[in-house]
Design an enzyme around this catalytic site. Structure first.
Site, PDB file in Angstrom:
ATOM      1  N   CYS A 131       4.296  -4.637   6.480  1.00  0.00           N
ATOM      2  CA  CYS A 131       3.732  -4.386   5.150  1.00  0.00           C
ATOM      3  C   CYS A 131       4.805  -3.916   4.173  1.00  0.00           C
ATOM      4  O   CYS A 131       5.954  -3.684   4.545  1.00  0.00           O
ATOM      5  CB  CYS A 131       2.605  -3.364   5.237  1.00  0.00           C
ATOM      6  SG  CYS A 131       1.071  -4.062   5.885  1.00  0.00           S
ATOM      7  N   HIS A 167       0.851  -1.193   0.000  1.00  0.00           N
ATOM      8  CA  HIS A 167       0.000   0.000   0.000  1.00  0.00           C
ATOM      9  C   HIS A 167       0.882   1.237   0.000  1.00  0.00           C
ATOM     10  O   HIS A 167       2.101   1.152   0.199  1.00  0.00           O
ATOM     11  CB  HIS A 167      -0.919   0.019   1.228  1.00  0.00           C
ATOM     12  CG  HIS A 167      -0.182  -0.105   2.534  1.00  0.00           C
ATOM     13  ND1 HIS A 167       0.538   0.931   3.094  1.00  0.00           N
ATOM     14  CD2 HIS A 167      -0.033  -1.163   3.383  1.00  0.00           C
ATOM     15  CE1 HIS A 167       1.086   0.531   4.226  1.00  0.00           C
ATOM     16  NE2 HIS A 167       0.768  -0.732   4.428  1.00  0.00           N
TER      17      HIS A 167
END
Length: 339
Positions: A230, A217
């Protein structure tokens, strides 16, 4: 007579004392004006000396070494602002974006480096500087494949074996490292909220490890692995990958997977505390390159599974399309014959 003489003496003494007082005042004024006129001269000399020192303390903004050059950023903020102003004049917005990307930075974190690695020739697509091989025969039958390199904090995208895109990333920090290995893209959401903190908003989130809540992301790129597992991306890259990769297909009820999404691989180890790998480009333009042999060694043990899941997905998607087409062909209000 005596009184008038006495008065004359008093007046004379008064005039003499006044004259002396006036002379003292004049002398004082001269001294004051003299000291005032001398002070600026001293300050000017001091300013001149200081300005010379400051000028000499500014490092050369660009050190040319060949294919890649070093753009030096001093620690002093004012000097940095001045040099970055020069940097902004020298390079266009797209060129600055590319330079920061090469240094694993976004514009918000442009001051997180003491040296920027700058190509002698700017390619705003970044493809000229790809550390990934341009062609991978082992992936020739794979329609979509995304790979993340921990050692160089970069990702690459392959379509039928051809590299179509690559860019920077910031993966899991030392205490919360990103899971390695082969996985597949799961679900996606344009704006997710982090499971670590509700204050963290994650644009264009694409989950790849469902149970671990790990995905790629958009988020800050500070020039080193900084995430909570992440895979952070630049906004443009997150948007592009959001539209590129395929999601999973779930069975009715959503409890199980009917087909997996795009194949994704995360590999390697980051050398914590060592020199940032992209800075090695100043010494060797090929220092970050991953060879075809290295990539093949990673992919070959997994290629059978990747192709199997791809074939299954195509079969599932085709059957879904056929079912949808049949429904669309059905009349909205079918007539029934009377018994």
């Amino acid at each position: 007579m005596k009184k008038s003489f006495l008065y004359s003496c008093i007046i004379a003494l008064f005039l003499i004392s006044c004259k002396k007082e006036i002379e003292k005042i004049n002398d004082t004024l001269k001294d004051t004006s003299s000291s005032t006129s001398e002070t600026p001269a001293v300050k000017q000399d001091s300013i001149k000396k200081d300005s010379v020192v400051m000028k000499e303390s500014v490092p050369p903004t660009m050190q040319e070494t060949g294919f890649y050059n070093a753009f030096i950023l001093p620690k002093d903020k004012k000097m940095r602002d001045s040099i970055y102003s020069e940097f902004s004049k020298k390079y266009s917005e797209r060129e600055r974006y590319a330079i920061l990307a090469l240094n694993r930075l976004d514009s918000k974190n442009k001051w997180n480096a003491d040296t920027l690695v700058v190509p002698a020739k700017i390619d705003t697509t970044l493809m000229s500087y790809s550390p990934f091989p341009m062609q991978m025969d082992v992936l020739s039958g794979v329609k979509k494949f995304v790979i993340f390199s921990y050692p160089i904090q970069a990702y690459g995208v392959y379509s039928n074996g051809s590299l179509v895109k690559w860019g920077p990333t910031s993966m899991g920090k030392k205490a919360a490292q990103t899971t390695r290995g082969l996985t597949f893209a799961n679900w996606k959401k344009k704006l997710s909220t982090s499971t670590v903190s509700s204050e963290w908003k994650l644009p264009y989130n694409f989950n790849i490890f469902n149970t671990g809540g790990i995905g790629w992301h958009q988020y800050d790129l500070p020039g080193y692995p900084a995430s909570h597992s992440c895979l952070r991306l630049l906004m443009k890259d997150a948007q592009w990958l959001y539209g590129y990769a395929d999601t999973w297909v779930l069975n009715p009820g959503g409890a199980t997977t009917k087909a997996k999404g795009t194949a994704v691989m995360v590999f390697g180890d980051y050398k914590w505390g060592a020199r940032k790998p992209w800075k090695k480009l100043l010494d060797d333009p090929n220092s970050n390159n991953i060879s075809v042999e290295q990539m093949s060694k990673l992919i070959e043990p997994n290629i059978e599974k990747i192709l199997k899941e791809q074939a299954n997905r195509e079969k599932v998607v085709d059957s879904m399309k056929m079912a949808k087409a049949q429904i669309e062909q059905m009349p909205e209000n079918p007539k029934t014959l009377a018994p």
